[in-house]
Design a protein around this motif. Structure first.
Motif, PDB file in Angstrom:
ATOM      1  N   UNK A 278       0.847  -1.185   0.000  1.00  0.00           N
ATOM      2  CA  UNK A 278       0.000   0.000   0.000  1.00  0.00           C
ATOM      3  C   UNK A 278       0.889   1.244   0.000  1.00  0.00           C
ATOM      4  N   UNK A 279       0.894   1.956  -1.114  1.00  0.00           N
ATOM      5  CA  UNK A 279       1.766   3.132  -1.226  1.00  0.00           C
ATOM      6  C   UNK A 279       1.400   4.236  -0.234  1.00  0.00           C
ATOM      7  N   UNK A 280       0.208   4.185   0.288  1.00  0.00           N
ATOM      8  CA  UNK A 280      -0.190   5.164   1.297  1.00  0.00           C
ATOM      9  C   UNK A 280       0.713   5.090   2.521  1.00  0.00           C
ATOM     10  N   UNK A 281       1.295   3.915   2.734  1.00  0.00           N
ATOM     11  CA  UNK A 281       2.176   3.711   3.887  1.00  0.00           C
ATOM     12  C   UNK A 281       3.644   3.617   3.475  1.00  0.00           C
ATOM     13  N   UNK A 282       3.967   4.079   2.267  1.00  0.00           N
ATOM     14  CA  UNK A 282       5.348   3.971   1.788  1.00  0.00           C
ATOM     15  C   UNK A 282       6.331   4.687   2.710  1.00  0.00           C
ATOM     16  N   UNK A 283       5.926   5.824   3.251  1.00  0.00           N
ATOM     17  CA  UNK A 283       6.841   6.590   4.104  1.00  0.00           C
ATOM     18  C   UNK A 283       7.081   5.901   5.448  1.00  0.00           C
ATOM     19  N   UNK A 284       6.227   4.946   5.794  1.00  0.00           N
ATOM     20  CA  UNK A 284       6.379   4.237   7.069  1.00  0.00           C
ATOM     21  C   UNK A 284       7.174   2.938   6.934  1.00  0.00           C
ATOM     22  N   UNK A 285       7.498   2.553   5.697  1.00  0.00           N
ATOM     23  CA  UNK A 285       8.047   1.215   5.480  1.00  0.00           C
ATOM     24  C   UNK A 285       9.250   0.926   6.376  1.00  0.00           C
ATOM     25  N   UNK A 286      10.265   1.716   6.251  1.00  0.00           N
ATOM     26  CA  UNK A 286      11.502   1.386   6.957  1.00  0.00           C
ATOM     27  C   UNK A 286      11.524   1.923   8.384  1.00  0.00           C
ATOM     28  N   UNK A 287      10.524   2.769   8.736  1.00  0.00           N
ATOM     29  CA  UNK A 287      10.411   3.190  10.120  1.00  0.00           C
ATOM     30  C   UNK A 287       9.718   2.120  10.963  1.00  0.00           C
ATOM     31  N   UNK A 288       8.833   1.350  10.330  1.00  0.00           N
ATOM     32  CA  UNK A 288       8.039   0.379  11.076  1.00  0.00           C
ATOM     33  C   UNK A 288       8.266  -1.070  10.642  1.00  0.00           C
ATOM     34  N   UNK A 289       8.531  -1.282   9.352  1.00  0.00           N
ATOM     35  CA  UNK A 289       8.609  -2.636   8.813  1.00  0.00           C
ATOM     36  C   UNK A 289       9.591  -3.560   9.506  1.00  0.00           C
ATOM     37  N   UNK A 290      10.852  -3.166   9.683  1.00  0.00           N
ATOM     38  CA  UNK A 290      11.801  -4.089  10.313  1.00  0.00           C
ATOM     39  C   UNK A 290      11.388  -4.524  11.714  1.00  0.00           C
ATOM     40  N   UNK A 291      10.861  -3.589  12.506  1.00  0.00           N
ATOM     41  CA  UNK A 291      10.451  -3.927  13.871  1.00  0.00           C
ATOM     42  C   UNK A 291       9.243  -4.856  13.868  1.00  0.00           C
ATOM     43  N   UNK A 292       8.282  -4.600  12.985  1.00  0.00           N
ATOM     44  CA  UNK A 292       7.100  -5.464  12.912  1.00  0.00           C
ATOM     45  C   UNK A 292       7.490  -6.858  12.434  1.00  0.00           C
ATOM     46  N   UNK A 293       8.356  -6.932  11.439  1.00  0.00           N
ATOM     47  CA  UNK A 293       8.788  -8.237  10.932  1.00  0.00           C
ATOM     48  C   UNK A 293       9.570  -9.013  11.989  1.00  0.00           C
ATOM     49  N   UNK A 294      10.383  -8.313  12.772  1.00  0.00           N
ATOM     50  CA  UNK A 294      11.126  -8.976  13.846  1.00  0.00           C
ATOM     51  C   UNK A 294      10.175  -9.497  14.916  1.00  0.00           C
ATOM     52  N   UNK A 295       9.175  -8.698  15.258  1.00  0.00           N
ATOM     53  CA  UNK A 295       8.177  -9.143  16.230  1.00  0.00           C
ATOM     54  C   UNK A 295       7.417 -10.362  15.714  1.00  0.00           C
ATOM     55  N   UNK A 296       7.043 -10.332  14.431  1.00  0.00           N
ATOM     56  CA  UNK A 296       6.327 -11.471  13.842  1.00  0.00           C
ATOM     57  C   UNK A 296       7.198 -12.731  13.865  1.00  0.00           C
TER      58      UNK A 296
END
Length: 236
Positions: free
Chosen positions: A149-167
């Motif tokens: 979802x490009x609407x969240x493109x600006x959040x990708x690297x601010x949130x993605x690594x932490x969420x993926x690690x938690x998952x």
């Protein structure tokens, strides 16, 4: 609805129990845990760990090639989850792991609201912050939103690594729980497994199909489908 459920239960039983050597209920339960549940959660943990590593690589030096790898490992993780999501009791029931790993069906845009709240807490989230946040942002639906979802493109690297690690950590906990389960189940455990099987048919019918197609063409809701952003709805 009962006939399809019974047919599905029969297929699973026949697949696990050769006609020439029918197992006792205890033995059958032990085989399901050893041959399906434990390996399935092991595969999920491995896939989720690879996906978390891909997030680290992508965010360190974003490129289209690495994004393709991110998409591929997301799909692999989602495939592995689809193989075990039927098992809602046992390993995935503790600490609400099932809901935290795959928060769906989603209500009231909970994932996007959860991502916004997480981003408001700090510029870049940590796995600990994700683990303490809403279940809506702890697993696959949030990662799908960030990737597709490009609407969240600006959040990708601010949130993605932490969420993926938690998952990945959640998947690891489920793997450990699945391999340390006591053999020779109680009647309660066998009943819980049977309930999981019946519940899965109800979820497929009610949430994955009927909630999407409605009763008439005018009631079709494609965006009510599971994983529609990643194009995985029919695959799931």
């Amino acid at each position: 609805m009962l006939k399809p459920m019974l047919a599905g239960l029969s297929v699973l039983t026949l697949a696990l129990v050769p006609a020439q050597a029918a197992d006792s209920p205890d033995r059958l339960y032990d085989r399901i845990v050893a041959e399906v549940v434990a390996p399935g959660f092991g595969n999920l943990a491995s896939a989720a760990s690879r996906h978390a590593a891909d997030w680290q690589s992508f965010c360190a030096a974003p490129s289209e090639v690495l994004r393709e790898g991110l998409v591929a490992s997301f799909n692999d993780t989602a495939d592995r989850w689809a193989e075990v999501e039927i098992f809602r009791s046992g390993p995935s029931s503790r600490d609400f792991r099932h809901e935290r790993f795959h928060f769906w069906p989603e209500r009231k845009n909970a994932v996007s609201r959860g991502l916004a709240a997480l981003r408001a807490d700090s510029a870049a989230a940590t796995p600990a912050q994700v683990s303490a946040a809403s279940a809506a942002v702890q697993g696959l639906p949030a990662l799908e939103r960030l990737i597709f979802d490009d609407e969240h493109a600006s959040d990708r690297c601010e949130l993605g690594p932490a969420i993926a690690t938690n998952a990945a950590e959640l998947a690891g906990h489920m793997q450990v729980a699945s391999t340390t389960a006591a053999p020779s189940a109680s009647a309660e455990s066998r009943t819980a497994l049977a309930t999981d099987l019946v519940t899965s048919f109800a979820i497929i019918k009610d949430s994955k199909i009927e909630a999407v197609i409605g009763k008439t063409p005018a009631e079709v809701k494609p965006r009510a489908a599971e994983s529609w952003r990643s194009g995985r709805s029919l695959r799931n």
